[in-house]
Design a protein around this motif. Structure first.
Motif, short mmCIF file in Angstrom:
data_model
loop_
_atom_site.label_atom_id
_atom_site.label_comp_id
_atom_site.label_asym_id
_atom_site.label_seq_id
_atom_site.Cartn_x
_atom_site.Cartn_y
_atom_site.Cartn_z
N CYS A 1 0.83 -1.21 0.00
CA CYS A 1 0.00 0.00 0.00
C CYS A 1 0.86 1.26 0.00
CB CYS A 1 -0.94 0.00 1.21
SG CYS A 1 -2.23 -1.26 1.15
N THR A 2 1.94 1.24 0.80
CA THR A 2 2.84 2.39 0.83
C THR A 2 3.53 2.58 -0.51
OG1 THR A 2 3.23 2.02 3.20
CG2 THR A 2 4.78 3.44 2.03
N GLY A 3 3.95 1.46 -1.11
CA GLY A 3 4.58 1.54 -2.43
C GLY A 3 3.66 2.14 -3.47
N LEU A 4 2.39 1.75 -3.45
CA LEU A 4 1.43 2.35 -4.38
C LEU A 4 1.29 3.85 -4.14
CD1 LEU A 4 -1.51 -0.24 -4.58
CD2 LEU A 4 0.21 0.28 -6.33
N GLY A 5 1.26 4.23 -2.87
CA GLY A 5 1.16 5.65 -2.55
C GLY A 5 2.36 6.43 -3.05
N LEU A 6 3.55 5.87 -2.90
CA LEU A 6 4.76 6.55 -3.36
C LEU A 6 4.85 6.57 -4.88
CD1 LEU A 6 7.29 5.02 -0.79
CD2 LEU A 6 6.38 7.35 -0.79
N ALA A 7 4.40 5.48 -5.52
CA ALA A 7 4.50 5.37 -6.98
C ALA A 7 3.57 6.33 -7.70
CB ALA A 7 4.21 3.93 -7.41
N THR A 8 2.56 6.82 -7.01
CA THR A 8 1.63 7.78 -7.62
C THR A 8 2.07 9.22 -7.34
OG1 THR A 8 0.21 7.60 -5.66
CG2 THR A 8 -0.32 6.20 -7.53
N LEU A 9 3.40 9.42 -7.28
CA LEU A 9 3.97 10.74 -7.00
C LEU A 9 3.48 11.29 -5.66
CD1 LEU A 9 3.72 12.34 -10.57
CD2 LEU A 9 5.65 11.10 -9.54
N PHE A 10 3.37 10.38 -4.70
CA PHE A 10 2.99 10.67 -3.31
C PHE A 10 1.50 10.93 -3.11
CE2 PHE A 10 7.34 12.47 -3.78
CZ PHE A 10 8.01 11.51 -3.05
N PHE A 11 0.75 11.19 -4.17
CA PHE A 11 -0.66 11.55 -3.99
C PHE A 11 -1.46 10.39 -3.41
CE2 PHE A 11 0.68 14.56 -7.36
CZ PHE A 11 0.36 15.74 -6.71
#
Length: 260
Positions: free
Chosen positions: A227-237
């Motif tokens: 979940c954190t990786g997805l959050g970071l991969a979306t340019l933090f948004f």
């Protein structure tokens, strides 16, 4: 214990740690979603503040010529994430008690058991600084004096000749440190927020909870990382939703794992 003026009991024995079924992390995730929905204004505002801080940090690094640290800083979020989520634990605690959650209560949550929470937070920051130091050494080892900018950062880190050994070594080193941090913090900060206990007891309880329930806790660590990786991969948004979801779910993980 009062919410604000709790005093840590330095002599209290370790609380009882429950043994849970391997699939319980999915139930924590569902409970976290319920809390996010119930307190969506507070949760999303809190998450949006983290996104804004992340972008401010990126811009500051770019201006200082330190953009090569972006990747290790993102990876280091796994270390300081439990600290960043402390206000979300407080929001879930208030929902559980039938109290009205508020952004003010969330951002001032560290005032509960302040000394012990501050000591534990300082320990997490030390681990984060250790990881940054390791990352700088690895970058220097594989890339020398190369200093990428926003335009060529992805090319330097992911497509150059040194990229694969750098990423493999960094992932291994970061993974070991991240799981060690997970073991000491899985339930520690919610426990310090919820009980008049001390940082050493909270760390020992967290390690015991992970050791007693290794399979579900490995799954939980994977869910957090994903979940954190997805959050970071979306340019933090994506962190605006991912952080509140994991933060609320972590509260429910603590309540199920640590008995009275």
């Amino acid at each position: 214990m009062t919410d604000i003026h709790a005093q840590a009991d330095l002599t209290a024995p370790l609380p009882r740690v429950r043994r849970i079924a391997p699939d319980r992390p999915w139930a924590w995730l569902q409970a976290g979603m319920r809390d996010l929905t119930a307190a969506w204004r507070v949760s999303l505002a809190y998450g949006a503040a983290v996104v804004a801080f992340s972008w401010a940090l990126v811009l500051a690094m770019s201006g200082a010529g330190l953009l090569f640290l972006l990747l290790p800083l993102c990876a280091g979020f796994m270390i300081v994430g439990p600290l960043a989520a402390v206000g979300l634990y407080e929001t879930s605690r208030r929902l559980e008690r039938g109290q009205e959650p508020s952004l003010t209560a969330a951002v001032t949550a560290l005032r509960a058991n302040a000394l012990q929470l501050s000591l534990f937070s300082a320990g997490l920051l030390m681990l984060w600084l250790l990881w940054i130091r390791v990352a700088i050494l690895l970058y220097a080892l594989f890339f020398g004096q190369m200093n990428p900018n926003l335009d060529n950062l992805a090319r330097v880190l992911f497509t150059s000749d040194a990229s694969l050994p750098f990423l493999l070594t960094g992932t291994l080193a970061g993974g070991v440190l991240a799981f060690a941090t997970f073991a000491i913090s899985a339930v520690a900060i919610p426990m310090l927020l919820d009980r008049p206990t001390n940082a050493a007891t909270a760390v020992a309880t967290s390690i015991m909870a992970v050791r007693t329930n290794l399979k579900p806790m490995v799954l939980w660590a994977f869910i957090i990382a994903f979940c954190t990786g997805l959050g970071l991969a979306t340019l933090f948004f994506g962190l605006a939703v991912a952080l509140p979801l994991i933060g609320h779910a972590s509260w429910h993980a603590y309540k199920e794992l640590v008995g009275d």
